[in-house]
Design an enzyme around this catalytic site. Structure first.
Site: not given
Ligand SMILES: C=C(O[C@H]1C=CC=C(C(=O)O)[C@@H]1O)C(=O)O
Ligand SMILES: [Mg+2]
Length: 476
Positions: A230, A279, A323, A458
């Protein structure tokens, strides 16, 4: 206009304050080095954002703000009696802790003691990667930056406290007290004015989106063909405004719109790093510790029905579950290494923020020995929600392939008090404000089943919290 008022309560504690200050001066003379003096009093409840705003004139460039999603602890800090910024890059977490410990070991504290989030408190953060050479963009921050504020308002479970800190040197005199009281009085009699001069965006530009998608495509191939599982890749958006952006206006908008997130700001010089992150990296209160696994994302629906359907889809989507699981395993292991018991729910739940929903697994542990919050940050950062897996390889690949300078974006940001409590979030959904310009950052976890277009979309959603707070175009 509103008077900040309500603070003169503090003045009745003057005798105690002078006594404490004298003790600190004596201690400084005896030990022949500087001593931190700190006083905490209860004050009438006022808005920490008003306090932050009132400090603009005198303390701009030395302010910070913090609010957790529960509003259990809200902190606004003004001025700095001490800055901690260490140069030993590879041991920066432990070096910051050592400087902090040296300062609080001999501190003289008076007024209310042992109250979480009050008294001497260190606020600041670390960059994502200490090995990435610092660009001009982040030169005011370096790879770590912390303040001990001069004046701090803390709202702890609804009660307001005012902390006043001062550094006493052996050659100082009790006159110092007069200066401090004068400064505090000027501050507390100030007027709140959030300003009408609202900035407007004159340019909104994504940086190299096609190149970013190309990097994502290559990374997917690398994941398929190597031990890399990842990799989190981020991209940047630049905004240009007609006027300089006031951080208090942005904080106010974030606090209203992003109720489920940590709202934070950290000013240095003419720059401000600001954001609303959902987070948590680590929270420590007494011997309880909390962390959050947050990874896997989908949009919010326009109707309740659509929102539920998207949430259901996310909870059952194999790509997002994989993930997410990488993050759960890593955080679980880190917590187990220092905890006698760790509680991790078997399956993720949904966390719904204003613009996005995530897979969410909260982790709770009981420390089995004294463990500092900095030790936990060192163990956890970066989790696979920000870096990738395996950790070292991911950080190296990000350094090699990412076009932007992350700086403090996706690094740990937060506070610790002198009693060992504290909380750090991961500084995502964030922006660097520099006068009339801003850089916004958004990243996402690339796994085997990712697609460049899907990840691009995203990240577009992840820009929205900051874009909305800054008055940008959300393309909705
Ligand atoms: C790296 C980020 O989100 C992280 C936190 C939640 C979900 C994430 C995702 O689904 O990819 C990322 O790992 C960002 O918002 O810049
Ligand atoms: Mg993601």
């Amino acid at each position: 206009m509103e008077r900040i008022g309500g603070f003169f309560l503090a003045i009745s504690h003057e005798t105690e304050l002078i006594e404490g200050l004298k003790a600190a001066l004596d201690e400084a003379k005896r030990k022949k080095h500087k001593i931190l003096f700190s006083e905490v009093v209860e004050v009438d409840n006022i808005s920490p954002l008003s306090f932050y705003q009132v400090g603009r004139e005198q303390y701009i460039g030395e302010r910070f703000f913090w609010q957790d999603p529960n509003k259990d602890i809200i902190i606004a800090g003004l001025g700095k009696v001490e800055k901690i910024q260490v140069s030993a890059a590879d041991s920066r977490f432990m070096e910051v802790e050592a400087s902090w410990t040296a300062l609080i070991e001999n501190a003289v504290k008076t007024g209310i003691l042992e109250k979480e989030g009050t008294g001497p408190l260190l606020f600041g953060g670390f960059s994502f990667d200490h090995n990435k050479s610092n660009s001009l963009l982040w030169d005011q921050f370096g790879d770590n930056l912390f303040y001990i504020p001069a004046f701090m308002l803390s709202i702890v479970k609804g009660q307001a406290y005012l902390t006043t800190n001062l550094i006493c040197s052996p050659e100082d005199h009790v006159q110092l007290f007069i200066k401090m009281i004068n400064e505090r009085d000027t501050l507390l009699s100030g007027s709140v004015n959030f300003g009408n001069g609202h900035h407007e965006i004159i340019e909104q530009r994504e940086i190299a989106p096609e190149h970013w998608k190309y990097t994502v495509a290559n990374t997917i191939e690398e994941i398929k063909g190597t031990d890399l599982k990842k990799l989190v890749l981020a991209r940047e958006m630049r905004l240009i405004f007609n006027h300089s952006v006031l951080s208090e206006q942005v904080l106010q908008k974030l606090a209203v719109e992003q109720q489920t997130s940590f709202v934070f700001s950290l000013e240095t010089g003419s720059d401000c790093f600001i954001g609303a992150s959902p987070e948590r990296l680590i929270k420590k209160t007494g011997n309880e510790m909390f962390s959050t696994c947050l990874a896997g994302s989908i949009a919010r629906g326009k109707t309740k029905q659509e929102d539920d359907r998207l949430g259901y889809e996310l909870l059952h989507d194999q790509k997002n579950l994989v993930e997410h699981q990488y993050v759960v395993s890593m955080i679980g292991e880190a917590m187990k290494s220092v905890c006698s018991s760790v509680n991790i729910p078997k399956a993720p739940a949904l966390m719904k923020n204003r613009h996005i929903q995530h897979l969410y697994t909260p982790v709770k542990g009981m420390c089995n020995r004294f463990v500092s919050i900095f030790e936990m940050i060192e163990k956890l950062h970066p989790t696979p929600a920000l870096g990738g897996l395996p950790k070292e390889k991911a950080v190296r690949r990000i350094r090699e392939v990412e076009q932007l300078e992350r700086g403090f974006y996706s690094g740990p940001i937060g506070w610790t008090d002198s009693y060992g409590n504290g909380e750090f979030a991961v500084a995502i959904r964030s922006a660097l404000l520099q006068g009339k310009e801003a850089s916004l950052f958004a990243g996402c976890g690339i796994v085997e089943d990712s697609t460049p277009e899907g990840e691009y979309n995203e990240t577009s959603i992840k820009f929205k919290p900051m874009l909305s707070a800054l008055g940008g175009n959300l393309h909705e």
